[in-house]
Design a protein around this motif. Sequence first.
Motif, PDB file in Angstrom:
ATOM      1  N   LEU A  28     117.070 -24.467  -3.563  1.00  0.00           N
ATOM      2  CA  LEU A  28     115.735 -24.138  -3.040  1.00  0.00           C
ATOM      3  C   LEU A  28     115.523 -24.742  -1.658  1.00  0.00           C
ATOM      4  O   LEU A  28     114.931 -24.103  -0.774  1.00  0.00           O
ATOM      5  N   ILE A  29     115.999 -25.980  -1.466  1.00  0.00           N
ATOM      6  CA  ILE A  29     115.907 -26.608  -0.145  1.00  0.00           C
ATOM      7  C   ILE A  29     116.673 -25.778   0.883  1.00  0.00           C
ATOM      8  O   ILE A  29     116.226 -25.586   2.022  1.00  0.00           O
ATOM      9  N   ARG A  30     117.822 -25.269   0.472  1.00  0.00           N
ATOM     10  CA  ARG A  30     118.658 -24.466   1.368  1.00  0.00           C
ATOM     11  C   ARG A  30     117.928 -23.187   1.771  1.00  0.00           C
ATOM     12  O   ARG A  30     117.909 -22.805   2.953  1.00  0.00           O
ATOM     13  N   ILE A  31     117.324 -22.507   0.804  1.00  0.00           N
ATOM     14  CA  ILE A  31     116.613 -21.263   1.088  1.00  0.00           C
ATOM     15  C   ILE A  31     115.383 -21.529   1.958  1.00  0.00           C
ATOM     16  O   ILE A  31     115.097 -20.783   2.911  1.00  0.00           O
ATOM     17  N   PHE A  32     114.661 -22.614   1.665  1.00  0.00           N
ATOM     18  CA  PHE A  32     113.509 -22.976   2.493  1.00  0.00           C
ATOM     19  C   PHE A  32     113.948 -23.298   3.915  1.00  0.00           C
ATOM     20  O   PHE A  32     113.274 -22.935   4.888  1.00  0.00           O
TER      21      PHE A  32
ATOM     22  N   ILE B 148     116.433 -22.032   5.572  1.00  0.00           N
ATOM     23  CA  ILE B 148     116.739 -20.795   6.293  1.00  0.00           C
ATOM     24  C   ILE B 148     115.460 -20.113   6.759  1.00  0.00           C
ATOM     25  O   ILE B 148     115.362 -19.636   7.893  1.00  0.00           O
ATOM     26  N   ILE B 149     114.455 -20.069   5.882  1.00  0.00           N
ATOM     27  CA  ILE B 149     113.166 -19.470   6.267  1.00  0.00           C
ATOM     28  C   ILE B 149     112.542 -20.227   7.420  1.00  0.00           C
ATOM     29  O   ILE B 149     112.042 -19.635   8.389  1.00  0.00           O
TER      30      ILE B 149
ATOM     31  N   SER C 216     114.130 -22.027   9.648  1.00  0.00           N
ATOM     32  CA  SER C 216     114.937 -21.837  10.845  1.00  0.00           C
ATOM     33  C   SER C 216     114.608 -20.523  11.541  1.00  0.00           C
ATOM     34  O   SER C 216     114.588 -20.455  12.771  1.00  0.00           O
ATOM     35  N   ILE C 217     114.339 -19.473  10.777  1.00  0.00           N
ATOM     36  CA  ILE C 217     114.060 -18.166  11.376  1.00  0.00           C
ATOM     37  C   ILE C 217     112.676 -18.111  12.013  1.00  0.00           C
ATOM     38  O   ILE C 217     112.501 -17.579  13.116  1.00  0.00           O
ATOM     39  N   PHE C 218     111.666 -18.688  11.334  1.00  0.00           N
ATOM     40  CA  PHE C 218     110.280 -18.448  11.732  1.00  0.00           C
ATOM     41  C   PHE C 218     109.604 -19.596  12.471  1.00  0.00           C
ATOM     42  O   PHE C 218     108.534 -19.386  13.049  1.00  0.00           O
ATOM     43  N   SER C 219     110.151 -20.789  12.467  1.00  0.00           N
ATOM     44  CA  SER C 219     109.426 -21.942  13.032  1.00  0.00           C
ATOM     45  C   SER C 219     109.130 -21.769  14.524  1.00  0.00           C
ATOM     46  O   SER C 219     107.985 -21.962  14.973  1.00  0.00           O
ATOM     47  N   SER C 220     110.139 -21.409  15.319  1.00  0.00           N
ATOM     48  CA  SER C 220     109.933 -21.274  16.770  1.00  0.00           C
ATOM     49  C   SER C 220     108.985 -20.123  17.092  1.00  0.00           C
ATOM     50  O   SER C 220     108.127 -20.245  17.989  1.00  0.00           O
TER      51      SER C 220
ATOM     52  N   SER D  74     125.166 -18.285   8.764  1.00  0.00           N
ATOM     53  CA  SER D  74     124.576 -19.219   9.727  1.00  0.00           C
ATOM     54  C   SER D  74     124.470 -18.581  11.111  1.00  0.00           C
ATOM     55  O   SER D  74     123.457 -18.736  11.802  1.00  0.00           O
ATOM     56  N   ASN D  75     125.495 -17.840  11.522  1.00  0.00           N
ATOM     57  CA  ASN D  75     125.457 -17.154  12.816  1.00  0.00           C
ATOM     58  C   ASN D  75     124.390 -16.063  12.823  1.00  0.00           C
ATOM     59  O   ASN D  75     123.731 -15.830  13.840  1.00  0.00           O
ATOM     60  N   THR D  76     124.208 -15.389  11.691  1.00  0.00           N
ATOM     61  CA  THR D  76     123.163 -14.363  11.595  1.00  0.00           C
ATOM     62  C   THR D  76     121.787 -14.980  11.754  1.00  0.00           C
ATOM     63  O   THR D  76     120.924 -14.423  12.450  1.00  0.00           O
ATOM     64  N   ILE D  77     121.567 -16.123  11.132  1.00  0.00           N
ATOM     65  CA  ILE D  77     120.279 -16.810  11.235  1.00  0.00           C
ATOM     66  C   ILE D  77     119.995 -17.205  12.682  1.00  0.00           C
ATOM     67  O   ILE D  77     118.866 -17.073  13.170  1.00  0.00           O
ATOM     68  N   ARG D  78     121.034 -17.671  13.390  1.00  0.00           N
ATOM     69  CA  ARG D  78     120.867 -18.031  14.805  1.00  0.00           C
ATOM     70  C   ARG D  78     120.405 -16.835  15.620  1.00  0.00           C
ATOM     71  O   ARG D  78     119.557 -16.964  16.525  1.00  0.00           O
ATOM     72  N   LEU D  79     120.955 -15.667  15.324  1.00  0.00           N
ATOM     73  CA  LEU D  79     120.597 -14.467  16.075  1.00  0.00           C
ATOM     74  C   LEU D  79     119.198 -13.976  15.744  1.00  0.00           C
ATOM     75  O   LEU D  79     118.457 -13.529  16.638  1.00  0.00           O
ATOM     76  N   LEU D  80     118.804 -14.058  14.474  1.00  0.00           N
ATOM     77  CA  LEU D  80     117.512 -13.509  14.052  1.00  0.00           C
ATOM     78  C   LEU D  80     116.331 -14.212  14.698  1.00  0.00           C
ATOM     79  O   LEU D  80     115.246 -13.621  14.827  1.00  0.00           O
TER      80      LEU D  80
END
Length: 504
Positions: free
Chosen positions: A290-294, A296-297, A299-303, A407-413
Amino acid sequence: MLKKKNDQNPAENQTTAEIVKKAKKSSDFKEIKKQVSGVQISILYFSTLIEHKTMERVFLPYINECEKQKNHSFDINHFKNNLPLEDVISTQDAKEIEDKIHQGYVLISFENNSEEFLLVNVSNLSEGIRKTNETENEFSVTGPKIGFVESLDTNILLLRSKLKSPLLTTEEFVLGTLSKTRVTIVYLDGITNEKHIETVKKRISEIDFDIIWDSSAIDQIIRDNSNTPFPLYVSSERLDRISYTLSIGQVVIFCDGSPHAISGPSTILDFFIASEDYYYNWVIGSFFRLIRIFGIIFSIFSSSIYVAVVTFHFEVIPADLLGPLIKSRANVPFPPLLEVLFLEMTIDLLREAGARLPTKVGQTLGIVGGIVIGQAAVAAALTSNILLIIVALSALASFTTPTMSMSNTIRLLRFPFIILSSLLGGLGIMIGFAALLCHLFKLKSFDTPYMVPLYPFRRNNFKDSFIRSPFSQINKRPDFLKAKDTIKYTQNEKIQKKEDINDE
C-alpha cells in the motif's frame, strides 16, 4: 517488426563450396586436412567459436586414430556413429551448414563424396558469459538473491532446479536474420491456458528482425500496443519472481544473451508487487504494498497539484501555510510552471548522470549534486524551498516501484500533468486523469485486459492485488489467466493454524 515471416536466406541459393569460400575471408576460419582410411577429409571451423579442449583432447585424437587405420575401407556412417561426441549431424543442406558453422560446429567434407557433409558440435558459446548470478537491479533484503545470467541454458537450468515438475515445458525458436538468437518460451503444461501459449508462439514466430539483442526487443515487438509508455509484460531477473509467475499460469520468454525474462499476460498491479511481499507476514507485506502504491500516486500528482494550487487555487491553502509559501516565492522570478520544470529536469539529469557513471562516482554525484544544486537554487531564488521538498519526495517515491520499466513510466507521466495543471488548474489534472484511465482501460497484455481486477471487475482477484492476503486465502490462481487448474495448493487447517500462530 511484426509481419509475414521472411524465410528466404542467401544460403538457399548457394553451394557449400561458396559458403566455405565466403567464410575463409575471415581470419579466424581454419581448415585442417587429414587422411582417414585413404580418403582425404577437410575439417573447417571458426577457431573463436569452438571449445579448444574438446577439439584437442577428443575430436582430433579420434581423427588421428582413424588416420592410422589405412587397411579399412572408409564408411561415412561408421565414421559418424563412432565419433566420441554427442551432437553429430549428417546433412546436404547448405543453409543448415551455414547456420551451424556460425554456432560453433565443425564442418567435415569428404573427397570421395561431394554431397554428404558432417557437422560436429564442439561449440564454446558460453565463453565470456557472466558467471555470477546475483540480482543487481532488483535487490531485496529478505529472500534469495539468485538471478538469471546471459546464458539461456544456464537460465533454464536455474528454472528447472527451482520448479522440479514434469509440467515445466520449454519450446525454442531462432530469431534474427543476422543474430540467429535462441528464444525460449516456458510454461506449465496442463496449467497455463492454451490460448495464451498459442498467442505467444504466434507472435514470436511472426517476428522478422535482423538482430535480437535483448529480451526487451522482443517485449517491444510483440506487445499489443507499441504506442503506450506503460510496460505490458513484467521483465525480471529474479528467479523467484519468474517461478511465481509460472506457477500462477503465465507464459515466460527467455532470450539468449539477456539476463531478464518477460512474463505475461500481466496487469498494472503486477508492477507494484515485490517478491519481498511474500517473505514477510501478510500484514507487513500488505502495508509495504500500500505504501508503494501511495508513493506512485504521490509521485505522479504532487508537482502538478503544487502548480495548480499556486496558480489557480490559493483559497485551498491553509492560512498558517500561506505566509511561509508567499515568503519562499517572494523573490522567485519565474512562474510556477517553469519553476517546477526546472527542478524536475534537474532531478532527472542527476538521475541519468548517476546511472551512467561508475557506481561510487554516481552515488557521490547523486547525493552531493542534489544537495549542492538544491541549496544553490533556493539561495539564488530560482525556486522555493517548499517546491524543492515536494520534488525531492516525488523523485524518491518513483523509486518505490520494484520494476525499472514502470519507474521510467512514472517519471514521464509527471510532465503532462504539470503542463495541464498550469493551463487549467485542478480541472486540467482531472481531464488528464480521465484520459489516463481511458488509455489504461484500452490496453491489453496478450489479449487480456490490463486493468484487471478493476476492469473488468474481478472480486476474487483482490485478495492479492492492493493487499497481500494470508496464504490460506490466495490458494487459487487469478481468474483472468483462465488457468486449466485453478487451485495452486489445498487450503487446509494446518496453513490457517500456522498463520494464526504467527499473527499472535
